[in-house]
Write an enzyme that holds these catalytic residues in place. Structure first.
Site, PDB file in Angstrom:
ATOM      1  CE  LYS B 184      -2.484 -13.878   8.993  1.00 21.54           C
ATOM      2  NZ  LYS B 184      -1.187 -13.342   8.484  1.00 21.54           N
ATOM      3  CD  GLU B 258      -8.271  -7.607  -4.548  1.00 25.79           C
ATOM      4  OE1 GLU B 258      -7.487  -8.078  -5.401  1.00 25.79           O
ATOM      5  OE2 GLU B 258      -7.976  -6.684  -3.787  1.00 25.79           O
ATOM      6  CD  GLU B 389       0.236  -9.767  -8.321  1.00 23.11           C
ATOM      7  OE1 GLU B 389       0.091 -10.837  -7.714  1.00 23.11           O
ATOM      8  OE2 GLU B 389      -0.555  -8.810  -8.220  1.00 23.11           O
TER       9      GLU B 389
END
Lengths: 288, 482
Positions: B184, B258, B389
């Site tokens: 996907k 990840e 982040e």
């Protein structure tokens, strides 16, 4: 038979190199396989679990920073010290697990030998799991295994010594520190093992042993933000999935439980070390 | 500031790509219409609609997984490993042959400079296939335990920052180890994955080995939660990673994640400052900072702070922000309006919390999504811009006095994906590299990638590795190292 009245042992927790009672003051009765009273074990609380995590975190830099050779010698020393208390372990394993004398001896022998096996691994992991990477550019690039950090270990419920050593030793050999929750109904060999660890040059805090209920302690350890990995081998039936979900909250490494507890006599391979090993890759330019 | 040298525009032609007005899903070797609500993908540099793309519904995902399962059982699983390898070599070659097309399409759909898509993304993606092709018939010799076996069907969900490269990181190892794939792609960057589907056709890859189901979060969830998926691999945010780990809990599925990062890039007073400044720029402004391993926290030793910042500002003033297809462009477009809003929000919080914002004079295009290269000084470790982040061209600068302080600050994060060290002293580099809790450490360099080199995080940056011998383990049964 001597008519001397025996001096019985008080079974306590093992946290940060000391043997405290549970801060909660709670204990529970431990019986042998036939239901006869053996001892009162400390019933570890949430606060004890937290103290154990703090101790394990505190010990991590020292344990993981030792040379692999040194760590191997310390683990070998554990085997030496266990050998010296062989009879005591046999008695506890036979009583707790309802084994014959010869079967209990076999289990204790195997547990001692397992420490020896893992002691020999510490200085080979980097060669087997790491190496140089031939990248397409002027860089020296290498990967090496490093321990994950603080690992919570829910020890097997059935095999109180061989099973316990089989799940604890790999975590330590890889360089992690551990918070171990013992078999609930068969906790005594674990406390005796803690006494062995305390006299084997294993730095305080590297292993912390909590006797009590993996059902409640497991929840707290699975959600604890300063636990990096969790081995669910001894999770009570039906709770492993919930613990794994809680562990996801801080992206913990999770070792799922086997469908049924194994015999623990097979060659362990690397499968119990690698879940709690990280790979670090370092790059440096060549020639500039 | 007036520039010493003016640049004439040097745009790469987009005539090499032929974007269809609409795309279907790639299932069982064919393009088919999806049954979900189709969505538009836009060029973030112009807001021009590039194409309309099918969204995969639960039923579509079902069909894709069934196709992957069939292909696994009947074709790909039983195939001679050497032949599997040959298919992957073919794919690598086809990607190289059509590399310019991939690069232009990637820059159009993603907004990244053509210089990067052309020189980094696409060549590395092809290299990943070439590297893994060779593993296909050598798995018995990989030292991963006896008789490594594939897991089955891999469900893979990838992000928008390196659309084709992340596809390669996922698909190449899965196929080399004998698994089949349902992939996907990210909602905002589906086009290069669909071009890759064409490559699969050109390579005569057996139908069902690779299935590509486009869509948004719901499609991804359907892939991850599908009962007949044996392996889930995800690259993306830590937040979504947590929810995937929760969804996979208690199943037989193997999982690799990840996730995000907040990498420290540490500059010691003995560093080669000019090289370090180049590395800092590369670390944070590469791909507009849309990089999970971006060096977004600069830790500078106090004694060289002013010198480094002055030099950095001088260098940043020469960066060219604009048309991603211009070969001189250093920073392209922010990938989406949503991401731009997040960068604005966190930058505003940075200022509100007391950090000092600096941006060069630079003219941003009128249309599209843009954010200038930005540095914040006087950042404290408690500031949001030192912890969260940003995933944009925003650098937070902190200082330290001693190596121990540098390590403590570097490790003071829930993430652990990457880190950088700048120093001329080898023994210092090796010591600091040992102490950093991060999966990739770049010393006197930054943001380097290679298919032979394992990549992945510590702590909440995820688990499992991609690339190298280590990357194979996530796709093999009973493989004994990670």
């Amino acid at each position: 038979m001597s008519d001397r009245l025996a001096v019985r042992k008080t079974y306590k927790l093992y946290v940060n190199g000391a043997f405290p009672r549970s801060e909660s003051g709670r204990t529970y009765e431990v019986a042998d396989a036939k239901g006869h009273f053996l001892a009162n074990a400390a019933w570890a609380s949430r606060k004890d679990a937290r103290d154990a995590v703090v101790a394990a975190r505190g010990a991590f830099a020292k344990w993981s920073g030792m040379t692999a050779y040194n760590r191997g010698q310390v683990l070998y020393r554990v085997a030496e010290m266990m050998e010296g208390r062989h009879a005591e372990f046999c008695e506890e394993v036979a009583a707790g697990e309802g084994l014959s004398g010869s079967k209990a001896r076999a289990a204790v022998d195997a547990a001692v030998d397992r420490w020896v096996w893992y002691a020999g691994w510490t200085d080979k992991l980097a060669a087997v799991l790491g190496g140089a990477n031939p990248v397409a550019g002027p860089y020296f690039d290498f990967s090496m295994p490093e321990p994950t950090g603080v690992v919570a270990v829910l020890a097997p419920q059935r095999s109180s010594l061989l099973g316990l050593v089989s799940v604890l030793a790999p975590v330590l050999a890889a360089g992690n520190t551990a918070v171990v929750v013992t078999s609930k109904e068969r906790p005594l060999p674990a406390v005796t093992l803690a006494e062995v660890l305390a006299t084997s040059d294993v730095p305080g805090g590297v292993v912390n042993v909590l006797t009590g209920d993996a059902e409640e302690l497991g929840t707290w350890l699975a959600e604890h933000a300063d636990v990096d990995g969790i081995d669910l081998t001894g999770a009570p039936a039906g709770r492993a999935m919930e613990f794994e979900r809680e562990a996801a909250g801080t992206v913990k490494r999770v070792l799922r439980p086997p469908a049924t507890e194994p015999e623990w006599t097979d060659d362990p391979g690397l499968a119990r070390m690698t879940p709690f090993i990280e790979t670090k890759t370092v790059w440096h330019p060549i020639g500039v | 500031m007036t520039s010493l040298f003016e640049y004439a525009p040097a745009p790469e032609s987009r005539s090499i790509v032929d974007i269809a007005p609409s795309y279907g899903l790639f299932i069982d070797g064919e393009f088919v219409d999806g049954t979900g609500e189709p969505f538009k993908t836009v060029n973030p540099a112009t807001e021009e609609v590039l194409s309309q793309v099918s969204a995969g519904s639960d039923a579509d995902v079902d069909r894709a997984v069934a196709a992957a399962r069939r292909a696994f059982t009947r074709v790909w699983g039983p195939m001679r490993p050497a032949d599997r390898g040959k298919y992957l070599f073919r794919i690598a070659r086809l990607m190289q042959e059509r590399s310019r097309e991939f690069a232009v399409l990637e820059s159009l759909d993603n907004g990244k400079p053509i210089r990067e898509s052309r020189d980094v993304d696409v060549p590395l993606a092809a290299a990943h296939f070439f590297y893994h092709a060779g593993w296909a018939d050598k798995l018995d010799h990989a030292g991963l335990g006896p008789g490594p076996r594939p897991l089955g069907v891999a469900g893979q969900v990838i992000p928008w920052n390196f659309p084709l490269l992340m596809l390669a990181w996922k698909v190449a190892p899965a196929l080399a180890t004998g698994n089949t794939v349902v992939l996907k792609p990210a909602e905002t960057t589906p086009l290069t994955a669909l071009l890759f589907a064409e490559i699969c056709q050109q390579a005569d890859l057996p139908p069902g080995v690779v299935n590509i189901v486009t869509g948004a979060g719901d499609t991804g969830r359907a892939v991850v939660e599908h009962d007949d998926v044996d392996k889930v691999a995800f690259t993306g945010s830590t937040e979504v990673g947590r929810s995937i780990a929760r969804a996979v809990a208690g199943t037989r599925k193997s999982l690799t994640l990840e996730l995000g990062g907040k990498a420290a890039n540490i500059v010691f007073d003995d560093a080669p400052i000019d090289q370090a400044v180049e590395g800092i720029v590369q670390g944070i402004f590469f791909n507009q900072g849309h990089v999970c391993c971006a060096g977004s926290r600069l830790l500078v030793q106090e004694s060289v702070h002013d010198e480094v910042i002055a030099s950095l500002q001088r260098r940043i003033s020469t960066l060219r922000v604009g048309d991603p297809l211009d070969k001189n462009t250093d920073l392209g477009a922010i990938n989406s309006a949503e991401q731009l809003a997040r960068i604005h929000e966190l930058s505003d919080i940075g200022e509100a919390e007391g950090a000092q914002r600096w941006q060069p004079d630079c003219v941003l295009p009128d249309r599209g999504f843009w954010f200038p290269p930005t540095i914040f000084t006087q950042v404290s470790p408690a500031h949001r811009i030192a912890r969260d982040e940003v995933f944009g061209p925003v650098l937070s600068v902190l200082t330290f006095r001693t190596p121990d302080e540098a390590v403590a600050k570097a490790n003071n994060t829930t993430y652990g994906l990457s880190a950088g060290i700048w120093s001329e002293k080898g023994s210092r580099i090796l010591k600091i590299a040992n102490q950093l809790r991060a999966g990739v450490v770049w010393a006197n360099t930054f943001n380097k990638f290679d298919p032979t080199s394992p990549f992945g995080g510590y702590k909440q940056s995820g688990y499992g590795r991609e690339g190298g011998r280590h990357g194979l383990t996530g796709y093999l049964k009973g493989a004994t190292h990670s």
